[in-house]
Write a protein that holds these residues in place. Structure first.
Motif, PDB file in Angstrom:
ATOM      1  N   SER A  26      46.586  42.356  38.880  1.00 38.07           N
ATOM      2  CA  SER A  26      46.599  41.196  37.985  1.00 38.07           C
ATOM      3  C   SER A  26      46.370  41.612  36.538  1.00 38.07           C
ATOM      4  CB  SER A  26      45.558  40.168  38.423  1.00 38.07           C
ATOM      5  OG  SER A  26      44.233  40.593  38.131  1.00 38.07           O
ATOM      6  N   ALA A  27      45.605  42.689  36.337  1.00 37.18           N
ATOM      7  CA  ALA A  27      45.407  43.210  34.981  1.00 37.18           C
ATOM      8  C   ALA A  27      46.706  43.814  34.447  1.00 37.18           C
ATOM      9  CB  ALA A  27      44.296  44.263  34.987  1.00 37.18           C
ATOM     10  N   LEU A  28      47.391  44.570  35.283  1.00 36.26           N
ATOM     11  CA  LEU A  28      48.630  45.230  34.864  1.00 36.26           C
ATOM     12  C   LEU A  28      49.759  44.232  34.616  1.00 36.26           C
ATOM     13  CD1 LEU A  28      48.625  48.292  37.300  1.00 36.26           C
ATOM     14  CD2 LEU A  28      47.820  48.211  34.928  1.00 36.26           C
ATOM     15  N   LEU A  29      49.673  43.038  35.196  1.00 34.59           N
ATOM     16  CA  LEU A  29      50.714  42.021  35.053  1.00 34.59           C
ATOM     17  C   LEU A  29      50.507  41.108  33.848  1.00 34.59           C
ATOM     18  CD1 LEU A  29      51.237  40.982  38.794  1.00 34.59           C
ATOM     19  CD2 LEU A  29      52.884  42.142  37.314  1.00 34.59           C
ATOM     20  N   GLN A  30      49.524  41.394  33.002  1.00 35.59           N
ATOM     21  CA  GLN A  30      49.288  40.548  31.833  1.00 35.59           C
ATOM     22  C   GLN A  30      50.514  40.518  30.927  1.00 35.59           C
ATOM     23  OE1 GLN A  30      46.414  38.563  31.190  1.00 35.59           O
ATOM     24  NE2 GLN A  30      46.271  39.121  33.361  1.00 35.59           N
ATOM     25  N   ASP A  31      50.847  39.330  30.418  1.00 38.18           N
ATOM     26  CA  ASP A  31      52.054  39.197  29.599  1.00 38.18           C
ATOM     27  C   ASP A  31      51.798  39.441  28.115  1.00 38.18           C
ATOM     28  OD1 ASP A  31      50.801  36.889  28.728  1.00 38.18           O
ATOM     29  OD2 ASP A  31      52.199  35.504  29.701  1.00 38.18           O
ATOM     30  N   TYR A  32      50.572  39.745  27.732  1.00 32.69           N
ATOM     31  CA  TYR A  32      50.271  40.059  26.337  1.00 32.69           C
ATOM     32  C   TYR A  32      50.678  41.504  26.065  1.00 32.69           C
ATOM     33  CZ  TYR A  32      47.738  40.408  21.926  1.00 32.69           C
ATOM     34  OH  TYR A  32      47.416  40.594  20.608  1.00 32.69           O
ATOM     35  N   SER A 101      42.982  37.760  37.646  1.00 31.01           N
ATOM     36  CA  SER A 101      43.331  37.133  36.374  1.00 31.01           C
ATOM     37  C   SER A 101      44.765  36.629  36.421  1.00 31.01           C
ATOM     38  CB  SER A 101      43.197  38.136  35.228  1.00 31.01           C
ATOM     39  OG  SER A 101      41.854  38.535  35.041  1.00 31.01           O
ATOM     40  N   SER A 102      45.002  35.443  35.867  1.00 28.54           N
ATOM     41  CA  SER A 102      46.373  34.940  35.778  1.00 28.54           C
ATOM     42  C   SER A 102      47.147  35.785  34.769  1.00 28.54           C
ATOM     43  CB  SER A 102      46.372  33.473  35.358  1.00 28.54           C
ATOM     44  OG  SER A 102      45.902  33.347  34.030  1.00 28.54           O
ATOM     45  N   PRO A 103      48.476  35.893  34.884  1.00 31.04           N
ATOM     46  CA  PRO A 103      49.273  36.733  33.978  1.00 31.04           C
ATOM     47  C   PRO A 103      49.129  36.353  32.510  1.00 31.04           C
ATOM     48  CG  PRO A 103      50.567  36.111  35.886  1.00 31.04           C
ATOM     49  CD  PRO A 103      49.309  35.301  35.946  1.00 31.04           C
ATOM     50  N   GLN A 104      48.865  35.093  32.230  1.00 31.38           N
ATOM     51  CA  GLN A 104      48.766  34.627  30.856  1.00 31.38           C
ATOM     52  C   GLN A 104      47.321  34.577  30.342  1.00 31.38           C
ATOM     53  OE1 GLN A 104      49.496  32.822  33.503  1.00 31.38           O
ATOM     54  NE2 GLN A 104      48.633  30.757  33.399  1.00 31.38           N
ATOM     55  N   MET A 167      30.174  30.745  33.778  1.00 32.08           N
ATOM     56  CA  MET A 167      30.596  31.760  34.739  1.00 32.08           C
ATOM     57  C   MET A 167      31.120  32.950  33.955  1.00 32.08           C
ATOM     58  SD  MET A 167      31.053  33.160  37.555  1.00 32.08           S
ATOM     59  CE  MET A 167      30.372  31.846  38.567  1.00 32.08           C
ATOM     60  N   GLY A 168      30.362  34.039  33.974  1.00 32.71           N
ATOM     61  CA  GLY A 168      30.713  35.207  33.196  1.00 32.71           C
ATOM     62  C   GLY A 168      32.029  35.842  33.584  1.00 32.71           C
ATOM     63  N   ALA A 169      32.523  35.547  34.772  1.00 32.34           N
ATOM     64  CA  ALA A 169      33.784  36.139  35.231  1.00 32.34           C
ATOM     65  C   ALA A 169      34.965  35.735  34.365  1.00 32.34           C
ATOM     66  CB  ALA A 169      34.052  35.749  36.682  1.00 32.34           C
ATOM     67  N   SER A 170      34.856  34.622  33.630  1.00 36.73           N
ATOM     68  CA  SER A 170      35.974  34.158  32.804  1.00 36.73           C
ATOM     69  C   SER A 170      35.761  34.459  31.324  1.00 36.73           C
ATOM     70  CB  SER A 170      36.167  32.643  32.977  1.00 36.73           C
ATOM     71  OG  SER A 170      35.125  31.916  32.336  1.00 36.73           O
ATOM     72  N   GLU A 210      41.621  25.435  31.036  1.00 32.49           N
ATOM     73  CA  GLU A 210      42.742  25.875  31.852  1.00 32.49           C
ATOM     74  C   GLU A 210      42.242  26.996  32.753  1.00 32.49           C
ATOM     75  OE1 GLU A 210      47.099  28.107  31.354  1.00 32.49           O
ATOM     76  OE2 GLU A 210      45.992  27.438  29.581  1.00 32.49           O
ATOM     77  N   PRO A 211      42.515  26.942  34.063  1.00 30.36           N
ATOM     78  CA  PRO A 211      42.036  28.003  34.961  1.00 30.36           C
ATOM     79  C   PRO A 211      42.806  29.297  34.743  1.00 30.36           C
ATOM     80  CG  PRO A 211      43.363  26.423  36.177  1.00 30.36           C
ATOM     81  CD  PRO A 211      43.209  25.868  34.788  1.00 30.36           C
ATOM     82  N   LEU A 212      42.150  30.296  34.177  1.00 34.35           N
ATOM     83  CA  LEU A 212      42.796  31.566  33.871  1.00 34.35           C
ATOM     84  C   LEU A 212      42.379  32.686  34.819  1.00 34.35           C
ATOM     85  CD1 LEU A 212      42.654  31.492  29.973  1.00 34.35           C
ATOM     86  CD2 LEU A 212      44.519  30.781  31.482  1.00 34.35           C
ATOM     87  N   ILE A 213      41.440  32.414  35.698  1.00 32.12           N
ATOM     88  CA  ILE A 213      41.075  33.391  36.731  1.00 32.12           C
ATOM     89  C   ILE A 213      40.904  32.694  38.070  1.00 32.12           C
ATOM     90  CG2 ILE A 213      39.815  34.804  35.038  1.00 32.12           C
ATOM     91  CD1 ILE A 213      37.266  34.037  36.741  1.00 32.12           C
ATOM     92  N   SER A 214      41.017  33.475  39.115  1.00 32.33           N
ATOM     93  CA  SER A 214      40.621  33.034  40.451  1.00 32.33           C
ATOM     94  C   SER A 214      39.346  33.791  40.793  1.00 32.33           C
ATOM     95  CB  SER A 214      41.720  33.338  41.475  1.00 32.33           C
ATOM     96  OG  SER A 214      42.866  32.571  41.217  1.00 32.33           O
ATOM     97  N   TYR A 215      38.260  33.040  40.878  1.00 29.08           N
ATOM     98  CA  TYR A 215      36.940  33.630  41.101  1.00 29.08           C
ATOM     99  C   TYR A 215      36.645  33.661  42.595  1.00 29.08           C
ATOM    100  CZ  TYR A 215      31.852  34.052  41.246  1.00 29.08           C
ATOM    101  OH  TYR A 215      30.575  34.446  41.533  1.00 29.08           O
ATOM    102  N   ARG A 216      36.357  34.858  43.086  1.00 32.05           N
ATOM    103  CA  ARG A 216      36.123  35.022  44.519  1.00 32.05           C
ATOM    104  C   ARG A 216      34.644  34.768  44.815  1.00 32.05           C
ATOM    105  NH1 ARG A 216      39.986  37.358  47.611  1.00 32.05           N
ATOM    106  NH2 ARG A 216      40.822  38.563  45.863  1.00 32.05           N
ATOM    107  N   GLN A 217      34.360  33.676  45.465  1.00 39.21           N
ATOM    108  CA  GLN A 217      32.973  33.299  45.684  1.00 39.21           C
ATOM    109  C   GLN A 217      32.376  33.960  46.927  1.00 39.21           C
ATOM    110  OE1 GLN A 217      32.745  29.043  46.165  1.00 39.21           O
ATOM    111  NE2 GLN A 217      34.280  28.968  47.782  1.00 39.21           N
ATOM    112  N   ASN A 218      31.064  34.160  46.850  1.00 38.28           N
ATOM    113  CA  ASN A 218      30.261  34.691  47.962  1.00 38.28           C
ATOM    114  C   ASN A 218      30.622  36.111  48.385  1.00 38.28           C
ATOM    115  OD1 ASN A 218      28.834  32.231  48.179  1.00 38.28           O
ATOM    116  ND2 ASN A 218      30.443  31.374  49.481  1.00 38.28           N
TER     117      ASN A 218
END
Length: 265
Positions: A26-32, A101-104, A167-170, A210-218
């Protein structure tokens, strides 16, 4: 690309062999386009590092990619201190080895940062919740999404109805954030609240709805998590750890407030 500021996506990993592949991809797929990706492992004892190396070795994309493997386990606080020293980008987007992380994601953070004239020190976003099998578990609600992020409001906030402050993950932070305050103090093993308070004492905090990450809980490997049917001794150990971490976070905040003007104090 010359017109875009260099940004760093800093991915922290530690013993996350089950999830690291999706996190790195997901990091490598960033569109920036003008992006430096640093994947930094905190001395994992499983196959996390070998998985990272395999993916990066096969990467033929446009991003600058660097791998760092710590010779000893630093822990969260010292690893975060290291990230600010290693990053070359003007803004640092944090990512964890068990999240996606989402691509955007980076593009959206940079858009917000530039629209604010670079006059913000931290940017957060919404997050989706997923479980260990990538199943959708809804959306994460945090107080920061609606709270006026002054230092006072951040410091005095108490969780209500299970809604935590942030949530520090974002999170993403200005690279110069620590120049005014120095490294996080020894034993500080929770970075998000201290860094966000620092940001509120600097140029401020912004939030992207806007949800820019998928946070894996637990699944966290950094903090002791509640287990179903856990023994009293484990429950006691987990609560003591939480009290201890809260103490060091409070100590950090006292230190950081002492670095600003008397009026702000």
């Amino acid at each position: 690309m010359d017109d875009l500021p260099l940004i760093t996506l800093f991915l922290f990993s530690y013993n996350q062999e089950k999830f690291i592949k999706q996190a790195v991809e997901s990091a490598l797929l960033q569109d920036y386009s003008n992006l430096e990706i640093i994947i930094s492992d905190d001395h994992s004892t499983d196959n996390t590092v070998s998985i990272i190396q395999t993916i990066v070795n096969d990467y033929l994309g446009k991003h600058i990619v660097r791998i760092n493997v710590n010779s000893i386990n630093l822990g969260v606080g010292k690893h975060v201190n290291q990230s600010f020293k290693m990053a070359n980008g003007e803004f640092i987007v944090f990512a964890a080895g068990d999240d996606i992380s989402s691509p955007q994601r980076v593009s959206r953070v940079v858009d917000r940062w530039l629209k604010l004239g670079k006059k913000v020190s931290a940017i957060y976003s919404d997050a989706k919740l997923i479980d260990h099998e990538n199943n959708d578990c809804g959306f994460l609600k945090v107080a920061l999404s609606e709270l006026q992020p002054t230092a006072y409001n951040l410091i005095v906030y108490e969780p209500k109805n299970g809604i935590y402050l942030l949530m520090g993950a974002s999170a993403a932070y200005a690279n110069d954030l620590n120049k005014k305050f120095g490294d996080l103090l020894p034993n500080v093993n929770v970075e998000d609240i201290p860094l966000t308070v620092r940001a509120s004492l600097s140029k401020g905090v912004s939030y992207i709805h806007e949800p820019l990450i998928s946070y894996r809980q637990n699944v966290s490997v950094w903090l002791p998590r509640k287990l179903k049917g856990e023994s009293f001794s484990r429950h006691r150990k987990r609560m003591l750890y939480r009290v201890k971490m809260n103490y060091y976070v409070a100590k950090q905040i006292v230190h950081d407030v002492s670095c600003v003007s008397n009026d702000e104090q």
